[in-house]
Design an enzyme around this catalytic site. Structure first.
Site, PDB file in Angstrom:
ATOM      1  N   CYS A  25      40.513  52.247  48.319  1.00 33.11           N
ATOM      2  CA  CYS A  25      41.490  53.032  47.743  1.00 33.11           C
ATOM      3  C   CYS A  25      42.077  53.652  48.782  1.00 33.11           C
ATOM      4  CB  CYS A  25      40.674  54.528  46.825  1.00 33.11           C
ATOM      5  SG  CYS A  25      39.530  53.665  45.583  1.00 33.11           S
ATOM      6  N   ARG A  50      46.799  49.837  49.364  1.00 33.25           N
ATOM      7  CA  ARG A  50      45.242  49.996  49.417  1.00 33.25           C
ATOM      8  C   ARG A  50      44.667  50.153  47.655  1.00 33.25           C
ATOM      9  NH1 ARG A  50      42.884  51.735  54.013  1.00 33.25           N
ATOM     10  NH2 ARG A  50      41.025  52.206  52.954  1.00 33.25           N
ATOM     11  N   TRP A  96      41.942  51.458  43.354  1.00 34.45           N
ATOM     12  CA  TRP A  96      41.940  49.967  43.262  1.00 34.45           C
ATOM     13  C   TRP A  96      40.954  49.530  42.360  1.00 34.45           C
ATOM     14  CZ3 TRP A  96      38.951  45.956  45.128  1.00 34.45           C
ATOM     15  CH2 TRP A  96      39.482  44.569  44.861  1.00 34.45           C
ATOM     16  N   ASN A 122      37.010  57.217  48.886  1.00 36.92           N
ATOM     17  CA  ASN A 122      37.088  55.836  49.218  1.00 36.92           C
ATOM     18  C   ASN A 122      35.593  55.312  49.318  1.00 36.92           C
ATOM     19  OD1 ASN A 122      37.680  53.279  49.540  1.00 36.92           O
ATOM     20  ND2 ASN A 122      38.475  53.558  51.473  1.00 36.92           N
ATOM     21  N   GLY A 123      34.908  54.545  48.809  1.00 44.44           N
ATOM     22  CA  GLY A 123      33.795  54.032  49.372  1.00 44.44           C
ATOM     23  C   GLY A 123      32.755  53.730  48.440  1.00 44.44           C
ATOM     24  N   GLU A 504      46.613  28.832  56.141  1.00 44.99           N
ATOM     25  CA  GLU A 504      47.375  29.889  56.023  1.00 44.99           C
ATOM     26  C   GLU A 504      48.432  29.808  54.998  1.00 44.99           C
ATOM     27  OE1 GLU A 504      46.709  32.798  56.750  1.00 44.99           O
ATOM     28  OE2 GLU A 504      48.433  33.545  56.881  1.00 44.99           O
ATOM     29  N   LYS A 508      48.901  32.147  51.710  1.00 45.31           N
ATOM     30  CA  LYS A 508      50.150  33.041  51.489  1.00 45.31           C
ATOM     31  C   LYS A 508      50.904  32.694  50.028  1.00 45.31           C
ATOM     32  CE  LYS A 508      49.546  35.374  54.138  1.00 45.31           C
ATOM     33  NZ  LYS A 508      48.517  35.443  55.076  1.00 45.31           N
ATOM     34  N   GLU A 511      48.441  33.930  47.368  1.00 44.93           N
ATOM     35  CA  GLU A 511      48.422  35.617  47.373  1.00 44.93           C
ATOM     36  C   GLU A 511      49.630  36.302  46.782  1.00 44.93           C
ATOM     37  OE1 GLU A 511      46.447  38.053  51.068  1.00 44.93           O
ATOM     38  OE2 GLU A 511      47.680  36.275  51.776  1.00 44.93           O
ATOM     39  N   HIS A 527      40.228  11.594  50.355  1.00 46.54           N
ATOM     40  CA  HIS A 527      38.785  11.657  49.886  1.00 46.54           C
ATOM     41  C   HIS A 527      38.752  12.502  48.653  1.00 46.54           C
ATOM     42  CE1 HIS A 527      37.370   9.384  53.541  1.00 46.54           C
ATOM     43  NE2 HIS A 527      38.067  10.292  54.268  1.00 46.54           N
ATOM     44  N   LYS A 627      44.980  45.698  50.911  1.00 45.86           N
ATOM     45  CA  LYS A 627      45.140  45.270  52.076  1.00 45.86           C
ATOM     46  C   LYS A 627      44.080  45.628  53.153  1.00 45.86           C
ATOM     47  CE  LYS A 627      47.886  44.589  55.927  1.00 45.86           C
ATOM     48  NZ  LYS A 627      48.129  43.072  55.913  1.00 45.86           N
TER      49      LYS A 627
HETATM   50  C1  AGP Z   1      45.762  38.092  54.453  1.00 44.26           C
HETATM   51  O1  AGP Z   1      47.193  37.826  53.739  1.00 44.26           O
HETATM   52  C2  AGP Z   1      44.820  38.631  53.521  1.00 44.26           C
HETATM   53  N1  AGP Z   1      45.307  39.699  52.638  1.00 44.26           N
HETATM   54  C3  AGP Z   1      43.412  38.888  53.911  1.00 44.26           C
HETATM   55  O2  AGP Z   1      42.976  37.559  53.898  1.00 44.26           O
HETATM   56  C4  AGP Z   1      42.925  39.443  55.173  1.00 44.26           C
HETATM   57  O3  AGP Z   1      43.517  38.492  56.166  1.00 44.26           O
HETATM   58  C5  AGP Z   1      41.499  39.696  55.457  1.00 44.26           C
HETATM   59  O4  AGP Z   1      41.241  40.600  54.173  1.00 44.26           O
HETATM   60  C6  AGP Z   1      41.124  40.093  56.569  1.00 44.26           C
HETATM   61  O5  AGP Z   1      41.614  41.281  56.867  1.00 44.26           O
HETATM   62  P1  AGP Z   1      41.552  42.005  58.382  1.00 44.26           P
HETATM   63  O6  AGP Z   1      42.125  40.837  59.269  1.00 44.26           O
HETATM   64  O7  AGP Z   1      42.265  43.213  58.477  1.00 44.26           O
HETATM   65  O8  AGP Z   1      40.191  42.053  58.866  1.00 44.26           O
END
Ligand code: AGP
Length: 632
Positions: A25, A50, A96, A122-123, A504, A508, A511, A527, A627
């Site tokens: 959060c 967040r 969140w 948050n936590g 990657e 992307k 996501e 394979h 994030k």
């Molecule tokens: C990346 O697009 C993601 N949102 C996620 O995989 C991110 O890279 C991962 O949570 C690690 O975060 P950090 O680099 O802040 O540790």
């Protein structure tokens, strides 16, 4: 014995559910000379990445007024009675959750029975059910299902005999788990309390008051002076003062850091989304990351790396750890460290590393990669490595974040604030740092000659301009997005240093567009994944010209075409073969093989972005994602 085993398992299960449902959060607090609500709203909007399931506000003005509801901040603002929220001190929260429990009652702030204590959190409070049981026996009445609410009641309980500050300190001594907290008390309206344990929290010092927040972008509009709180610390802030204590009440000294991130840097600057802005910022971000680290034809890390020449010579292995995109950067790092610096390197998910007994020799370096520096798994893995005596180094984007504080050496990526949930500029700056470290290690360990080092330095210096040219020539990327945004699956294939780029690119797309995508080493296609290929399946090949596997990739492209698949290829400018075979070719400039990954990922970021945009997705805040993943 067996019963005990099941109790532990059940507890672990309950906790894991709790962790998913109740965390991740954003919190903001303000106390000063200005009306609090505009500050809280703008701060919270900058933290919406967040959490965006529900939001709420508390204003402290003789009594505490709480207004909250479910939805994004804009929606919540329409639902609440803002005319009630007048005052110069307040707390705000955006929440969140991946599923369930998104209710008005569970939204923060939470209050005690008498509405004298308000709290945002948050936590995860791990012992919340035991505490709740005890508090219910003492006749406390709970209004939500959250773990957070127990803290409000616990403070209320101590406040019966103690002042506000002491009540908070004593309550937190009973709490187990992670927290970033903002607390207010109606009886002491001139004060806010912030407290931290294993969840990010900063205090801001402004001209017109003081602030607390989960992250820097919340406050950039008001101040660039921050205090990064440490675990088990309490900050007592008034409109003019900041005091920090430990839980025993002992006063602690603190450092105010001045950050040169501009407010504009955290705003969209005319781009439709932060993700697009951040993709376009990559030439600048990489320039800033290499700047001052390349001097007189040499790589210089001053003291940030905290490794002597002797230690560099003695490194017998490197373990790279991270999560998500940062883990992909680690895979590229492994390729470079082994290929060029000849250092045996292993890559591990931080979440796995922390629960194994990794073999760490005396000269093993553990390197953590993280944009935020607050990813719970990465912090825990790094602490584990340190406990086992390893030398630790972090590659991180956020100054003063938790990861940087537990590392022996810190190399900052200078990407500036990354707001879009999908990491872009952080990734390419991570690759840049790994590349610079490869040059340094290769030079010191004499695994490359002067000419090779010179070529590598020349290569990285050209990268920002080369990325700019990829960004300028995005026509074919936009065309592919237009043609294929309705497909439901796709494959990304690459080899060597570009296999992680396939992962990657697929991440992307998943996501931000919610389209299923898989990344594979190209040769692995036969394979298994080849069974999926038909005329509905776009296959993205990362196929820059190289001396290693280029001809093999051409063969893989043929195999896809023979089965009716659609081929989108990333190829090197001047390549005459690939355009003959692929349906679409996106060119990247010529560079060294190890640098091709930094260029090749850019069109893949753009492809994911444009597909998601055509599908009308909430690109900067994809569903179910946060994030900063501050929980396991
Ligand atoms: C990346 O697009 C993601 N949102 C996620 O995989 C991110 O890279 C991962 O949570 C690690 O975060 P950090 O680099 O802040 O540790």
């Amino acid at each position: 014995m067996l019963k005990n085993h099941w109790t532990i398992l059940r507890k672990q299960y309950a906790l894991s559910v709790l962790k998913v449902v109740f965390d991740m959060c954003g919190i903001v607090g303000y106390i000063g000379n200005k009306e609090a609500m505009p500050v809280l709203v703008s701060g919270l909007k900058n933290l919406e990445y967040r959490g965006y399931d529900s939001a709420g506000f508390a204003i402290i003005n003789k009594r505490i007024i709480i207004e909250k509801d479910i939805g994004k901040i804009d929606d919540v603002q329409k639902k609440i009675n803002a005319s009630l929220l007048k005052g110069f001190s307040g707390l705000a929260h955006c929440r969140w959750a991946t599923h369930g429990n998104v209710t008005k009652e569970n939204a923060h702030p939470h209050a005690d029975c008498s509405n004298k204590i308000a709290i945002v959190h948050n936590g995860i409070i791990e012992n919340y059910s035991e505490l709740k049981e005890k508090l219910i026996q003492k006749k406390h009445v709970f209004r939500s299902e959250t773990d957070t609410e127990v803290i409000a009641h616990l403070i209320e309980e101590f406040h019966k005999k103690l002042g506000f500050e002491d009540a908070v300190k004593n309550a937190l001594k009973e709490v187990k788990g992670s927290y970033a907290l903002g607390v207010a008390c109606a009886e002491e309206p001139g004060k806010l309390i912030a407290a931290r344990n294993e969840s990010p929290l900063i205090v801001g010092k402004g001209k017109n008051g003081m602030f607390l927040a989960s992250d820097i972008p919340a406050l950039l509009e008001y101040t660039n002076k921050f205090i990064y709180m440490h675990d088990k610390e309490i900050a007592v802030i008034t409109k003019d003062t900041i005091n920090i204590f430990d839980l025993e009440g002992k006063k602690k000294s603190f450092k105010i850091s001045t950050l040169n991130w501009s407010k504009e840097a955290a705003e969209k600057g005319g781009f439709k989304h932060f993700m697009l802005k951040e993709i376009y910022e990559q030439p600048r971000a990489i320039t800033e990351t290499i700047d001052e680290r390349l001097k007189n034809g040499d790589v210089v890390f001053e003291k940030e790396l905290n490794l002597t020449d002797d230690e560099i010579l003695k490194i017998d292995s490197i373990k790279l750890i991270g999560c998500g995109t940062s883990w992909h950067a680690a895979l590229v790092g492994k390729f470079m460290f082994e290929e060029l610096a000849k250092i045996p390197t292993e890559v591990e998910y931080a979440s796995e590393f922390r629960y194994r007994n990794p073999i760490l020799k005396p000269n093993t370096i553990v390197m953590a990669i993280s944009q935020s520096g607050e990813t719970a798994d990465t912090i825990a893995a790094l602490k584990e490595a340190k406990k086992n005596g390893a030398k630790t180094i972090s590659i991180c984007n956020v100054k003063g974040s938790s990861i940087t504080r537990v590392s022996d050496g810190v190399v900052y990526t200078r990407a500036g604030p990354e707001i879009g949930v999908a990491s872009t500029k952080a990734f390419t700056t991570q690759l840049t740092v790994l590349y610079l470290l490869t040059i340094l290690f290769s030079k010191k360990r004499k695994t490359l000659n002067d000419k090779q080092i010179k070529d590598m330095i020349y290569g990285i210096r050209k990268i920002p301009l080369q990325i700019a040219s990829v960004l300028n020539e995005d026509f074919e990327v936009v065309n592919c997005a237009e043609l294929y945004h309705k497909r439901t699956n796709s494959l990304y294939l690459g080899r060597g240093v570009n296999f992680p780029i396939a992962l990657e690119g697929a991440l992307k797309l998943k996501e931000v567009s919610y389209i299923h995508a898989e990344g594979y080493p190209a040769a692995e296609m036969k394979h298994g994944p080849i069974a999926l290929i038909d005329e509905h399946m776009p296959v993205v090949f990362i196929a820059p010209h190289d001396i290693y596997t280029y001809s093999k990739i051409l063969g893989n492209i043929e195999e896809v075409k023979a089965r009716g698949g659609i081929v989108i290829a990333i190829a090197t400018e001047g390549d005459k073969e690939i355009p003959k075979k692929a349906d679409h070719t996106i060119f990247i400039p010529k560079t060294l093989y190890t640098l091709s990954s930094i260029l090749a990922v850019v069109p893949l970021q753009l492809l994911a972005y444009h597909i998601a945009d055509k599908l009308g997705r909430t690109i900067d805040q994809p569903k179910n994602l946060a994030k900063v993943v501050t929980v396991e």
